[in-house]
Design an enzyme around this catalytic site. Sequence first.
Site, short mmCIF file in Angstrom:
data_model
loop_
_atom_site.label_atom_id
_atom_site.label_comp_id
_atom_site.label_asym_id
_atom_site.label_seq_id
_atom_site.Cartn_x
_atom_site.Cartn_y
_atom_site.Cartn_z
N HIS A 56 0.84 -1.19 0.00
CA HIS A 56 0.00 0.00 0.00
C HIS A 56 0.89 1.25 0.00
CE1 HIS A 56 0.49 -0.82 4.43
NE2 HIS A 56 0.93 0.42 4.34
P1 TYD Z 1 -1.70 -2.91 7.49
O1 TYD Z 1 -1.20 -1.51 7.62
O2 TYD Z 1 -2.53 -3.25 6.30
O3 TYD Z 1 -0.52 -3.98 7.62
P2 TYD Z 1 0.84 -4.20 6.86
O4 TYD Z 1 1.13 -2.99 6.03
O5 TYD Z 1 1.80 -4.38 7.96
O6 TYD Z 1 0.74 -5.44 6.05
O7 TYD Z 1 -2.53 -3.24 8.81
C1 TYD Z 1 -2.97 -4.54 9.12
C2 TYD Z 1 -4.21 -4.42 9.98
O8 TYD Z 1 -3.93 -3.74 11.20
C3 TYD Z 1 -5.33 -3.65 9.29
O9 TYD Z 1 -6.55 -4.29 9.60
C4 TYD Z 1 -5.28 -2.29 9.96
C5 TYD Z 1 -4.75 -2.59 11.34
N1 TYD Z 1 -3.93 -1.49 11.89
C6 TYD Z 1 -4.43 -0.72 12.93
O10 TYD Z 1 -5.57 -0.92 13.41
N2 TYD Z 1 -3.65 0.29 13.44
C7 TYD Z 1 -2.41 0.54 12.95
O11 TYD Z 1 -1.71 1.46 13.46
C8 TYD Z 1 -1.91 -0.26 11.87
C9 TYD Z 1 -0.54 -0.01 11.29
C10 TYD Z 1 -2.70 -1.26 11.38
#
Ligand code: TYD
Length: 139
Positions: A56
């Site tokens: 992302h």
């Molecule tokens: P995501 O940012 O998509 O993970 P990565 O980039 O590490 O693969 O986040 C994964 C899940 O965690 C998503 O459901 C959102 C949640 N999340 C939070 O609730 N708070 C946060 O600060 C972060 C970074 C993620």
Amino acid sequence: MTISNTVYDCNILPLSKIHNRAGNITIVEGNSGVPFPIKRIYYLYDIPGGETRGGHAHKELFQLIVAASGSFDVLLDDGKNKKIVTLNRPDYALMVVPGIWRELFEFSSGAICMVLASQKYDESDYLRDYNNFLKFRNV
Ligand code: TYD
């Protein structure tokens, strides 16, 4: 809004390191030595072998990514240029500026990916679809 940041604005930043015979300590304090005020810290761990994280971009968020333990690779993509950075030292951070697609992969066993972020979590700041990201970048 169009973002002109490129992958070449994402650089490695040395952090502090105090060394003694009983081990090292790295301190990230207030606004000193880091390019933005830190509002949130989170870390990824227990990452199964072969997994990819990220996938992302953010519209406004700045992040510092640190391999607090172990190692992993970060692919950065601004829609035109790509670069891969290997992180494997707890006293160095990779700054990721807004508008950059990132993927994290090649996690070593036991790796910990610590992220220092400029804003609290806000799902509306995410670009999770690559084509939307390219549109956002005007590519
Ligand atoms: P995501 O940012 O998509 O993970 P990565 O980039 O590490 O693969 O986040 C994964 C899940 O965690 C998503 O459901 C959102 C949640 N999340 C939070 O609730 N708070 C946060 O600060 C972060 C970074 C993620």
